[in-house]
Every structure is written in C-alpha cells, then in structure tokens.
Design an enzyme around this catalytic site. Structure first.
Site, PDB file in Angstrom:
ATOM      1  CG  HIS A  39      -0.365   0.113   2.533  1.00  0.00           C
ATOM      2  ND1 HIS A  39      -0.130   1.320   3.161  1.00  0.00           N
ATOM      3  CD2 HIS A  39       0.044  -0.835   3.402  1.00  0.00           C
ATOM      4  CE1 HIS A  39       0.390   1.105   4.349  1.00  0.00           C
ATOM      5  NE2 HIS A  39       0.513  -0.201   4.527  1.00  0.00           N
ATOM      6  CG  ASP A  46       3.516   0.884   7.589  1.00  0.00           C
ATOM      7  OD1 ASP A  46       3.034   0.210   6.668  1.00  0.00           O
ATOM      8  OD2 ASP A  46       2.882   1.134   8.637  1.00  0.00           O
ATOM      9  CD  GLU A  90      -2.379  -1.472   5.974  1.00  0.00           C
ATOM     10  OE1 GLU A  90      -2.269  -2.434   6.763  1.00  0.00           O
ATOM     11  OE2 GLU A  90      -1.954  -0.310   6.232  1.00  0.00           O
ATOM     12  CD  GLU A  91      -0.813   2.858   7.582  1.00  0.00           C
ATOM     13  OE1 GLU A  91      -1.322   2.525   8.672  1.00  0.00           O
ATOM     14  OE2 GLU A  91       0.345   2.563   7.269  1.00  0.00           O
ATOM     15  CG  ASP A 103       2.236  -3.635   5.488  1.00  0.00           C
ATOM     16  OD1 ASP A 103       3.133  -2.804   5.732  1.00  0.00           O
ATOM     17  OD2 ASP A 103       1.026  -3.368   5.539  1.00  0.00           O
ATOM     18  CG  HIS A 107       2.215   3.557  12.507  1.00  0.00           C
ATOM     19  ND1 HIS A 107       0.881   3.355  12.795  1.00  0.00           N
ATOM     20  CD2 HIS A 107       2.444   2.912  11.340  1.00  0.00           C
ATOM     21  CE1 HIS A 107       0.336   2.608  11.836  1.00  0.00           C
ATOM     22  NE2 HIS A 107       1.271   2.323  10.948  1.00  0.00           N
TER      23      HIS A 107
END
Length: 350
Positions: free
Chosen positions: A71, A188, A222-223, A243, A323
């Site tokens: 993603h 990510d 996706e997030e 991922d 993150h």
C-alpha cells in the site's frame, strides 16, 4: 549477493514514493506515480474506483491465481478546526501517537490546490511561558499547527484558503546512509511498494514465465483498514500482503532479514502458506525471521474479514519504530526482494 535486488534503482524509487505526500484519502498523486511506472515497464493494469492500481502478469496456469499487495497510503492528518489564534487543530489519519509527530514540519494541502507549510507543535511549547511545557498531555486538544503565514486569527487563516477537511502531510526526512540504513517516515508501506514495482520490472524485462497468473495490487486505504479487500479476482487462491515487520521487545524481527508473520491481531495467517514461505526462505538461503505482531492488521486480513476464500500470508522488510521515524536496512530490503521472487516463480501448493 542477490542478483534480483536492484539496490540503487529500488532506493531511488522509494525516495520518490516517500516524498510524494499520500495520507489515506489523499493518494491521487502517488497512485499516478505508480501508474506511470507501470506504463514505463509495459505491464497491463487497471485502476479501481477507490483509486488502487492492479497490474497482472499471466502465468502458465490461468485457472488458479496469486495476488500480492502493498500500500502507498500513509499516516497523516486533517484539519479539524481553524482556531481563534489562526492555528490549526488536527484529527489523525491512521494509528499513531501525537508524540511521534510533535515538532515535525508539515504541509497543509488546501482544496484550492495551495500548499502551505507549517510545524506541528504543542500549544504549550514555549518553556518561558508554560510551566507544563514538558508534562502537558500530547493530545489532539493540545497539538496544533503553526502556519508559516502571517495569520493572527481564524479569518486570516481562512483568507489564505485553509479550511476544515484539508489534508496535512508530514515531511518524510528521507535519508540513506553509506552503511545501508534507510530512514524516513512512511517506509510503511512504501518500502514494500517499491519492492513490488521493481519485482514487476524484473519479471517483464527478463521475460520470466510465471507458473501462476499473478496480480500485483497497489492499494491506497490500508492505514484506515480496507485497502485491499475489493477487486480481488475470483480465481485468486493465494493472497500475500507485503508489509512491514514489527520490531520491538519480544519480537524476532529485525532490520536485516525478511519478516514472515505467523499471527497478528486479526489471528493466525494460513499455516500451510506461511510454512511454504519459510521453506522457500530456507531453500534459497534467504535470511528470515518468523514472528507474531501483537497490534497489527494487513490488507490480507482485511480480505479475509471481507469474506474472500483465499489462503492469506504476510511478509516484508523489518521496519524499526513503526508509525514514527522509521528505519530499515538494505539487507532487509534485499531479503524481501529475494523471497518475493522465489515465491512468484515457485509452484503453487496443492
């Protein structure tokens, strides 16, 4: 040394990806970048109504398909309120803690197409004024954006075109070191996206005949939980989410191997397919770690929740400080590239 992993090419693409702002919901530009790459490669693809891009390479067996997904959407924010002092209150996009972005430079993307620079700060930042500058809660009520424009009140801010609902992206601060480390926000999952695009480039340029028709699904939601759970071809039997591997206390994943996930917060991944990946890693001398991610979900688990009858698995490069200010190493990118190639060129399980 891997003959599949194209280090300089992959890092150059990764840098372009992370420097293209794409918080979930604001991904048109990065998906246009993906489409342009696919055009240059010469692979057939389609665009979905939600903005994703799915490339397909036909294999010898056209009855049972594989699908791999990564993603491009990232964490970000949106303007929740234009405050009376002209600064901005934010609402988060994706799951992150406010301390992970405190002090970061950002861009406000106005509906009119203007990009306004700013800094994400605590309201109580000035230690010479606020006694609780260090102890005040890092929360949506205390975090604000200081805009790099001469604004003294809400009317001034609205006058330059900023309004509730405007997207806010965080500066990635991409950096590659001489000893192989790559650090940036949004690794990510743009690291995996770059690896998938370069895998497709290798397969097309080298005219590799795959045993199964294989789809490469670049998703863009996706997030927020639903990036790759639609437009899955009916013939799909195996679904791989590519991922990040989660690194921390109690984890086996690191920045130097490919991380294969046995279970995350959604539950176990398909056991036989996961063990097939482990077998490919062992058989091809690919450095790997088998791991469990306690607070994690993927597009593969989203597809399962949506009711698709597929075998699902998850692997990818190990990403430190997910993150937040993320980091990985080219060793991990290389190991992931090698496992990707080994997987798509292997025979499907019976």
């Amino acid at each position: 040394m891997s003959v599949i992993f194209k280090k300089e090419q992959t890092i150059e693409l990764l840098k372009r990806l992370v420097e293209t702002p794409s918080p979930s919901g604001y991904t048109a530009n990065v998906m246009a970048l993906i489409a342009k790459e696919f055009d240059e490669i010469g692979v057939s693809y389609k665009k979905t109504n939600k903005g994703a891009v799915i490339a397909t390479i036909e294999g010898t067996d056209t009855s049972r398909h594989r699908l791999l997904t990564a993603h491009t959407d990232t964490l970000g924010a949106m303007v929740k309120e234009v405050k009376s002092n002209g600064r901005l209150k934010l609402t988060t996009i994706g799951g992150f803690n406010w301390n992970a972005v405190e002090g970061e430079y950002c861009v406000i993307h106005t509906a009119g197409g203007k990009e306004v620079r700013g800094t994400i700060l605590m309201h109580q930042t000035t230690v010479h004024v606020y006694k609780d500058a260090g102890s005040a809660e890092r929360s949506a009520d205390n975090i604000e954006v200081r805009i790099d424009e001469k604004v003294l009140n809400a009317e001034d801010t609205r006058g330059i075109g900023i309004e509730v609902g405007d997207f806010v992206s965080f500066d990635p601060r991409f950096e590659e070191s001489d000893n192989g480390f790559v650090k940036s926000r949004h690794l990510d999952d743009k690291a995996s996206t770059a690896l998938l695009v370069e895998l497709i480039r290798t397969l097309v340029n080298d005219d590799v005949k795959l045993p199964q028709t294989t789809h490469f699904y670049i998703s863009n939601n996706e997030e927020i939980g639903y990036g790759g759970n639609s437009n899955i071809p009916d013939e799909t039997v195996e679904y791989i989410a590519v991922d990040m591997g989660a690194i921390g206390d109690g984890q086996t994943s690191d920045e130097y191997t490919v991380s294969i996930c046995a279970k995350d917060s959604s539950g176990p991944y398909h056991y036989a397919l996961t063990q097939h990946l482990v077998g490919l890693a062992k058989g091809n001398d690919i450095a790997y770690k088998l791991d469990i991610y306690p607070y994690y979900g993927s597009d593969a688990s989203a597809a399962i929740r949506a009711g698709f009858d597929v075998r699902h698995a998850l692997f990818g490069p190990g990403i430190e400080s997910s993150h937040a200010l993320e980091r990985t190493h080219t060793d991990s990118l290389e190991a992931t590239a090698d496992l990707l190639y080994a997987y798509v060129t292997s025979q499907m399980m019976d």
